[in-house]
Design an enzyme around this catalytic site. Structure first.
Site, short mmCIF file in Angstrom:
data_model
loop_
_atom_site.label_atom_id
_atom_site.label_comp_id
_atom_site.label_asym_id
_atom_site.label_seq_id
_atom_site.Cartn_x
_atom_site.Cartn_y
_atom_site.Cartn_z
N SER A 58 -28.41 -55.41 20.65
CA SER A 58 -29.78 -55.90 20.80
C SER A 58 -30.10 -56.08 22.27
CB SER A 58 -29.93 -57.23 20.07
OG SER A 58 -29.36 -58.25 20.86
N LYS A 59 -31.34 -56.47 22.52
CA LYS A 59 -31.77 -56.66 23.90
C LYS A 59 -30.96 -57.75 24.59
CE LYS A 59 -36.45 -55.04 23.44
NZ LYS A 59 -37.81 -55.39 23.16
N ARG A 60 -30.41 -58.64 23.80
CA ARG A 60 -29.61 -59.72 24.40
C ARG A 60 -28.28 -59.18 24.94
NH1 ARG A 60 -28.02 -62.36 20.40
NH2 ARG A 60 -29.47 -61.50 18.87
#
Ligand code: GLU
Length: 521
Positions: free
Chosen positions: A260-262
Site C-alpha cells: 500500500s501507499k504506506r
C-alpha cells in the site's frame, strides 16, 4: 495476421503500462522483468501504451513513466517515441486495427453485437446473483438474429461487441510461473471487446496488439491471470498461439498484505528525488520475486542478464522492505568511484555548494564528500550532514554545547590552540584558493589508502593530530578531554568524520574563526 515486418524468430517482450498514474514499484518490476528476459534471451523489448480507458488515462503520465523507466536504465527498442515495425505503439492510435479484428471475430461467430444498456446489463447481473448464480452478463443478445439486430439498431440503440465465450469446456494456461492452471469456460463472462464508440477494452486490444506485435512472452502481475484465460481463448479463435505467460505474485507490504501507499512510494522517481541510486533501486526491485543465487543480493546488470530466467521467478509474494532498500542504496553509494559519487551528490547539495564550485574544487569536495561516502544511504542525507563545513560560523547543537560547557577551561584551551594553529601550514579555507581546493586529493578513499600528509606545502590530518597531541601535552591536558570542545567548536556537533579530517577540510581561516568565536562565547 501479425504484421509481416515483425521478426518472429526472436523473443519479443513488452511492457504495456496504462497512463493512469506514474510508474510505481509494481509497474517498475514488471517492466524490469520483461526487459531483463528480453535482453537475457537476445530478444526485443517493446514499450506499448494502453490508453483506451479514457476516463482514467491522462497523457501527462506518459512523460513520467518514460522518465521513470529511463532513470532505472530500462531502455526499450520499439515504442511510441522510437517507432518500430509494429507501430504505432499507443493503442488510441490503433483503432482501425481493432475494428478490423472485431469484424473478423463477428464474421467467424466468435463475437456478437450487444445492444443492452448498462442498466440492463446490471439488472441482469443482479437477477443472476439473486438466483444464486454468478453475476455475469445474462447473454440476452448472444443469439439475436439479423432482423432483431436491425430492429434494435433502428430503435436508436448502438451496439458494443462481446466475445462469445464457449458455454462449456476448459481453458488452460501453461504459466511459466504458476505452472498449468485452468478454468471452466462457464466461469468466464461474455466480456465486452469494443464499446459502441469503437474504443476497445483492455483484453481485446491487448490480444490484438500482442498478436500484431509478435509478442512471445508476457510477464505481468497475477491480478491479470483471469484476463489471461480470456486472452488465450481469443488467441485460439484467431488461430494463433498465445504468448507464454508468467503471472507473477504481487509485491507485499511488510505486514504480508498487498503493498500500500504506506509501505512504498507511488512514483519511482521519488526514489531518485530522495537520493537513492538508480542502480541500487534497480538491483533491489530485481529481488522482489527473483533471486540471484544463494546468498548474493548485490549484482551488476550484466550478471543479472547472464542468469535471469522467467521461469525462475518465485511463486510466492515477496515483501517490500524499505530498510533493505536503504541498506542496498548505502552499499551502492560506498562502491561508487569517488568522482562518480561527487557527481551524483551534486544536485543534492544545491543551496549549500554552488554548482560553480564543483568546477574548481574537485579535491576539496571530493575529500569532504569522501568523508561521508561510508556514512550515508541516500544522497539527500548529505546536505544537512555537510553543512558544518561551509560558512564562517557554526551553531553548536545541544549535545555539542553540553560537551563544550562540561570543560570549564575549554575557552582557554581553544584560544591557545587557535594561536598555535595560526603558525601551522593549514590549507586555506574553501573557496579562498581554488587551486589548492582542487589539489586536495589527500584523504583516503573508503577502504583504500592515500598519502596522509599534504606532502608539499600543507599539514594533513595525521600531522595535525600528531601536532595536537604534542600541543595538549604541553598544555598538561588529556588529549581525550581536549578533542570534545574542539570538535564542538569546529563542527557544531559531536558526530561526523575524524576531527583532524574536519580541521583539514575547514582550512585555516574558518578553523581559526570558529575556535576564536567559541573561545569568546
Ligand atoms: N495495461 C495493463 C496494465 O497496466 C497491461 C497488462 C498486461 O501486461 O497485459 O496492467
Amino acid at each position: 495476421m501479425p504484421a509481416d515486418s515483425v521478426p518472429s524468430s526472436k523473443p519479443r517482450l513488452r511492457f504495456a503500462p496504462s497512463p493512469t498514474g506514474p510508474l510505481h514499484l509494481g509497474g517498475a518490476r514488471t517492466a524490469l522483468y520483461n526487459w531483463a528476459a528480453a535482453r537475457a534471451m537476445g530478444g526485443t523489448f517493446i514499450l506499448r501504451i494502453e490508453d483506451t480507458d479514457r476516463e482514467r488515462s491522462d497523457d501527462k503520465w506518459l512523460a513520467t513513466i518514460f522518465e521513470g523507466l529511463r532513470w532505472l536504465g530500462i531502455e526499450w527498442d520499439e515504442g511510441p517515441d522510437r517507432g518500430g515495425p509494429a507501430g504505432p505503439y499507443v493503442q488510441m492510435q490503433r483503432l482501425p486495427l481493432y475494428a478490423r479484428y472485431a469484424e473478423r471475430l463477428l464474421a467467424q461467430g466468435d463475437a456478437y453485437e450487444c445492444f443492452c444498456t448498462p442498466e440492463e446489463v446490471e439488472a441482469g447481473r443482479e437477477r443472476q446473483k439473486a438466483a444464486g448464480g454468478r453475476p455475469m452478463y445474462d447473454r440476452r443478445c448472444r443469439d439475436l438474429d439479423a432482423g432483431r439486430r436491425a430492429a434494435l439498431r433502428a430503435s436508436g440503440r448502438s451496439a458494443s461487441i462481446r466475445y462469445r465465450v464457449p458455454l462449456s469446456g476448459k481453458v488452460a494456461i501453461d504459466d511459466l510461473c504458476k505452472g498449468r492452471i485452468e478454468v471452466g469456460c462457464e466461469e468466464i463472462d461474455d466480456w465486452v471487446m469494443l464499446r459502441p464508440d469503437g474504443i476497445p477494452l483492455y483484453n481485446f486490444a491487448c490480444v490484438v496488439d500482442d498478436l500484431e506485435m509478435g509478442i512471445t512472452h508476457v510477464v505481468r502481475g497475477e491480478e491479470h491471470t483471469v484476463n489471461g484465460f480470456k486472452q488465450v481463448l481469443m488467441f485460439g479463435a484467431l488461430g494463433a498461439a498465445a504468448p507464454q505467460y508468467a503471472h507473477i505474485p504481487l509485491i507485499l507490504g511488510k505486514d504480508g498484505r498487498k503493498l500500500s501507499k504506506r509501505d512504498a512510494i507511488t512514483n519511482i522517481l521519488d526514489y531518485r528525488d530522495k537520493g537513492f541510486l538508480a542502480d541500487a533501486v534497480f538491483n533491489y526491485i530485481t529481488l522482489l520475486g527473483w533471486s540471484f543465487s544463494g546468498d548474493r543480493d548485490v549484482f551488476s546488470r550484466a550478471e543479472l542478464l547472464e542468469r535471469f530466467r522467467i521461469d525462475e521467478i518465485g511463486k510466492s509474494g515477496s515483501k517490500f522492505d524499505e530498510d533493505k532498500l536503504l541498506w542496498m542504496s548505502g552499499d551502492y553509494v560506498r562502491r561508487l568511484p569517488r568522482a562518480d559519487f561527487v557527481a551524483a551528490a551534486r544536485p543534492f547539495l544545491r543551496g549549500l555548494v554552488p554548482d560553480s564550485a564543483f568546477a574548481g574544487a574537485a579535491g576539496f569536495l571530493g575529500n569532504l564528500l569522501g568523508c561521508y561516502q561510508e556514512r550515508v544511504s541516500v544522497l539527500a542525507e548529505l546536505k544537512d550532514k555537510l553543512a558544518w563545513a561551509f560558512g564562517d560560523t557554526v551553531t553548536l547543537d545541544e549535545e555539542a554545547r553540553g560537551k563544550f560547557e562540561k570543560e570549564p577551561e575549554a575557552r582557554a584551551w581553544l584560544r591557545q590552540y587557535a594561536e598555535h594553529l595560526a603558525t601551522l601550514p593549514l590549507p586555506p579555507s574553501f573557496p579562498a584558493d581554488r587551486a589548492v581546493a582542487d589539489a586536495q586529493f589527500l584523504l583516503p578513499t573508503p577502504g583504500g589508502t592515500a598519502p596522509d600528509a599534504i606532502a608539499s606545502a600543507f599539514a594533513g590530518p595525521s600531522r595535525l593530530e600528531h601536532d595536537a597531541r604534542a600541543f595538549t601535552e604541553g598544555l598538561g591536558v588529556k588529549f581525550g578531554r581536549f578533542v570534545h570542545p574542539v570538535r564542538a567548536a569546529l563542527t557544531g556537533t559531536t558526530k561526523g568524520p575524524g576531527l583532524f579530517d574536519c580541521l583539514f577540510l575547514l582550512g585555516k581561516e574558518r578553523a581559526l574563526a570558529r575556535l576564536r568565536a567559541a573561545a569568546s562565547s
